[in-house]
Scaffold this motif. Structure first.
Motif, PDB file in Angstrom:
ATOM      1  N   LEU A 115       0.805  -1.220   0.000  1.00  0.00           N
ATOM      2  CA  LEU A 115       0.000   0.000   0.000  1.00  0.00           C
ATOM      3  C   LEU A 115       0.842   1.276   0.000  1.00  0.00           C
ATOM      4  CD1 LEU A 115      -2.769  -1.076   2.515  1.00  0.00           C
ATOM      5  CD2 LEU A 115      -2.972  -0.846   0.042  1.00  0.00           C
ATOM      6  N   ARG A 116       1.999   1.252   0.644  1.00  0.00           N
ATOM      7  CA  ARG A 116       2.770   2.489   0.814  1.00  0.00           C
ATOM      8  C   ARG A 116       4.151   2.459   0.187  1.00  0.00           C
ATOM      9  NH1 ARG A 116      -0.481   1.617   5.219  1.00  0.00           N
ATOM     10  NH2 ARG A 116      -1.719   3.403   5.869  1.00  0.00           N
ATOM     11  N   GLY A 117       4.576   1.326  -0.333  1.00  0.00           N
ATOM     12  CA  GLY A 117       5.876   1.211  -0.987  1.00  0.00           C
ATOM     13  C   GLY A 117       6.967   0.745  -0.032  1.00  0.00           C
ATOM     14  N   LEU A 118       8.106   0.450  -0.586  1.00  0.00           N
ATOM     15  CA  LEU A 118       9.231  -0.065   0.200  1.00  0.00           C
ATOM     16  C   LEU A 118       9.841   0.976   1.123  1.00  0.00           C
ATOM     17  CD1 LEU A 118      11.030  -2.305  -2.428  1.00  0.00           C
ATOM     18  CD2 LEU A 118       9.628  -3.025  -0.495  1.00  0.00           C
ATOM     19  N   GLY A 119       9.517   2.224   0.958  1.00  0.00           N
ATOM     20  CA  GLY A 119      10.036   3.277   1.827  1.00  0.00           C
ATOM     21  C   GLY A 119       9.275   3.423   3.131  1.00  0.00           C
TER      22      GLY A 119
END
Length: 152
Positions: A28-32
């Protein structure tokens, strides 16, 4: 670069199956997402507690502190899956698909979402109650042993 819409059913299943690793957050929010990277640590500590029980037996005091971490992590992942599954389409799309219309299809609920919801309720309840029962049982047994030592 166009961003693919985030499917609610896939996010629910990722929270249920890979929630202890933070897979739903990465989807949902990315690897960061730094919170996603924190998810594996309590689960790993809980698994270490299970290994300690298998190695040293049930009287290992550190294991009764560590094992509930695994249960709580699993229960928290299941709770996240439940929250995602019960989120209505408009709220889902507003939060995770802001470029799409409020009634877009990726935020809809289907039978796979409901099946994941049922499994999350079952698994989350078992994990939470099991970890609490194990932790409290070991704690009270330890207290009884210490009281017995004092009384002698």
């Amino acid at each position: 670069m166009s961003r693919l819409p985030k499917n609610k059913t896939l996010a629910v299943w990722l929270a249920l199956i890979g929630g202890v690793l933070g897979l739903h957050r990465f989807y949902l929010r990315g690897l960061g997402d730094w919170i996603g990277w924190l998810h594996p640590f309590p689960a790993a500590l809980g698994w270490y507690g299970v290994e300690r029980v298998l190695t040293y037996g049930q009287d290992d005091k550190l294991s009764w502190v560590l094992i509930p971490l695994l249960g709580m992590t699993i229960a928290a992942s299941c709770l996240t899956a439940i929250v995602y599954a019960l989120m209505d389409r408009e709220k889902w799309n507003r939060q995770f698909n802001p470029a799409l219309p409020a009634d877009a299809l990726p935020g809809s609920t289907n039978w796979l979402t409901i099946a994941a919801l049922v499994f999350a309720l079952l698994l989350g309840t078992v994990a939470l109650m099991g970890s609490l029962a194990f932790g409290f049982q070991r704690y009270f047994e330890y207290q009884v042993e210490e009281a017995r030592k004092i009384s002698q």
